[in-house]
Design an enzyme around this catalytic site. Structure first.
Site, short mmCIF file in Angstrom:
data_model
loop_
_atom_site.label_atom_id
_atom_site.label_comp_id
_atom_site.label_asym_id
_atom_site.label_seq_id
_atom_site.Cartn_x
_atom_site.Cartn_y
_atom_site.Cartn_z
CG LEU A 240 -1.94 -1.17 1.19
CD1 LEU A 240 -2.53 -1.43 2.57
CD2 LEU A 240 -3.05 -0.85 0.19
CG PHE B 264 17.84 33.74 15.29
CD1 PHE B 264 17.28 34.44 14.23
CD2 PHE B 264 19.19 33.89 15.56
CE1 PHE B 264 18.07 35.29 13.47
CE2 PHE B 264 19.97 34.73 14.79
CZ PHE B 264 19.41 35.43 13.74
#
Ligand code: FAD
Ligand code: KPC
Length: 517
Positions: free
Chosen positions: A74, A495
């Site tokens: 699948l 950051f």
């Protein structure tokens, strides 16, 4: 083989899928609960992204569902021939560009003139892909409790009946999730050995391509695979009937993406057409003839890649069901995923573009909801998008040009800022960009945010670099809800993040009449 009740580990699935793919064995695997006597609410033909997600959702809503697929796993084409190999090749392209750029510097080995084997990367992929296949089977069977028949050749008897071997299955509804395949242009020479598309490349490549690759097409697959061939050290010529990269609408972002490809040595012939592929006595590609505005030119090569779009896997089904299709064979559906025949739904690539995983999966879910008595509508719109060059290119919303046509007061924030001395500016530099930042700043990416200065709403965003794709999925959701420069300024950046939008907005957001940046 009946497997219901047997716990198949991931390792066992891996072995089964590898052996079955190798032997092309035709014995179906039946995973059907013999104790459940309910009629199926739906049979999904095709267990790719659309079929698997649709079936899982339908079962979650309390329905009974059966998936039937021709492959022994699948998950469909994504792990077998599409997204997963594409991402492997794009990872290779990014890594090879890094190694070439820093060849002989720091700890990097000399690799400037090295040619990397495409054949061995393809073989590497063929061995490795059974890993994702096994996980999909395990997850579907053991965790999601799905019923399925794999490695099967289903025959549609009627809208409610499908046969595999001598077993018939009945359902209230049929869902066609059959996917699509690469378009075969049928130009002279396209059958020669050495001509590939995204499917045949991973299935059939059995020789090492020489030093020139010719790529036909200017869209996602053509450029993604072209950049990979280029990064392996081959001359790569992209021949496009129109402009390359038409999907990247922001002119400045597109120009940067193209310039970076050109600096890696990619060659582009736009408004050009491959007229013929010539072969040698053994039926192998020898050269191509290309028509440009300046006349016909010939290029010697043994390796041609076609990235020309997709065609629906609908021929076989429409021999039995008289479904309405468009001129490219895509099955027509309404927003509830219903086809022109009652009780027959279609989802995913077989319904046409955009050919993206999110669209296939969401269409599957939409069909499942409608089958289970809910009212659900879906039409892909205003979605974020991406493609690879040697970089990852992400975009959402309006380009600067589109925004200026629709809004009077458009503001733009971008990095690097406009610079009279060109692109060699030491910012931006997000994830995976620091080496470039120090040594070749022009290679450290480009990003741009487009804002309506009056309402302060974000209209569009573009990013060329690495690592922004994840953020763009969420950013698009917020932009659709009306995200403003002030909202962005209020977020917490991790950051240094690949996109600098949060900090740029914070630098400007205090100003009621903020300017470009
Ligand atoms: P598929 O996954 O193709 O599933 C169709 C299923 O139907 C298959 O399992 C097949 O075996 C089965 N089937 C077909 N015919 C029969 C039959 N007669 N009987 C039984 N079963 C049958 N999208 C992204 O979002 N990100 C990417 O990075 C990305 N990269 C891509 C790269 C390439 C080269 C290509 C070609 C596509 C890429 N896509 C990508 C698109 C994405 O792969 C598709 O949109 C998605 O896989 C479609 O899912 P689907 O379920 O509609 O079709
Ligand atoms: C990495 C990965 O999930 C690849 S395969 C996805 C197939 S599916 O979950 O059926 O959409």
């Amino acid at each position: 083989m009946d497997v219901w009740g047997d716990c198949f580990t991931i390792a066992k699935w891996q072995q089964y899928v590898a052996e079955t793919l190798e032997s092309a064995g035709s014995t179906p695997v039946f995973n059907i609960n013999p104790k459940d006597v309910r009629e199926f609410d739906a049979i999904f033909l095709g267990g790719g992204a659309a079929g698997r997600f649709g079936a899982a959702y339908l079962r979650a809503l309390g329905g009974r569902v059966l998936i039937i697929d021709r492959w022994p796993f699948l998950g469909g084409s994504c792990p077998h021939q599409a997204c997963v190999p594409h991402h492997l090749f794009s990872d290779c392209a990014a890594q090879l560009m890094l190694e070439r750029t820093f060849s002989g510097q720091l700890w990097f080995q000399q690799s400037k003139d090295k040619t990397v084997s495409i054949k061995s990367i393809i073989e590497f992929f063929r061995r490795g892909r059974v890993g994702p296949h096994a996980v999909m089977n395990y997850q579907s069977k053991e965790q999601l409790g799905l019923e399925f028949v794999l490695n099967a050749q289903p025959a549609i008897i009627d809208v409610h009946t499908v046969q595999v071997g001598d077993r018939q299955f009945h359902a209230k509804n049929l869902v066609l999730a059959l996917g699509a395949k690469p378009l075969e242009p049928g130009m002279p020479g396209s059958q020669l050995k050495g001509v590939f598309n995204s499917q045949t490349l991973v299935e059939n490549l059995d020789f090492e391509p020489g030093n020139t690759a010719v790529v036909i097409g200017g869209g996602k697959s053509a450029l993604e695979y072209g950049c990979f061939f280029n990064a392996t050290g081959r001359r790569t010529l992209v021949v496009a009937r129109h402009q390359i990269m038409p999907m990247l609408k922001d002119a400045e972002s597109r120009a940067y993406a193209i310039l970076m490809m050109q600096e890696q040595g990619m060659e582009f012939l736009e408004n050009a057409e491959v007229m013929e592929i010539q072969g040698d006595a053994q039926g192998r590609v020898r050269s191509v003839s290309i028509k440009t505005s300046e006349g016909i030119t010939h290029v010697d090569t043994d390796f041609v890649f076609m990235g020309l779009g997709e065609l629906a896997n609908s021929e076989q089904i429409t021999q039995t069901l008289d479904l309405q299709k468009d001129d490219k064979g895509f099955i027509k559906v309404n927003r509830r995923m219903q086809t022109s025949i009652p009780h027959v739904y279609a989802v995913g690539d077989v319904t046409g573009p955009p050919m993206e995983m999110f669209k296939a999966r969401k269409e599957g879910v939409c069909a499942a909801k409608n089958i289970m008595g809910q009212t659900s509508e879906y039409k892909a719109a205003d979605y974020p998008d991406f493609m690879h060059t040697h970089y990852e290119v992400c975009w959402l919303g309006l380009s600067e040009e589109e925004a200026r046509q629709r809004y009077a007061n458009v503001k733009v924030m971008k990095l690097p800022p406009d610079n009279p001395n060109g692109l060699d500016v030491g910012l931006p530099a997000g994830d995976r960009m620091m080496l470039y930042l120090m040594a070749k700043p022009r290679m450290s990416g480009f990003q741009k945010l487009i804002i309506d200065g009056d309402t302060r709403k974000i209209l569009g965003a573009f990013h060329i670099g690495y690592g922004a794709k994840d953020g763009f999925q969420y950013l698009n959701y917020l932009v659709k809800k009306g995200l403003t420069i002030d909202d962005l300024a209020d977020m917490d950046e991790l950051f240094i993040s690949p996109s600098y939008f949060i900090q740029l907005c914070r630098l400007r957001a205090g100003d009621p009449h903020f300017n470009d940046m």
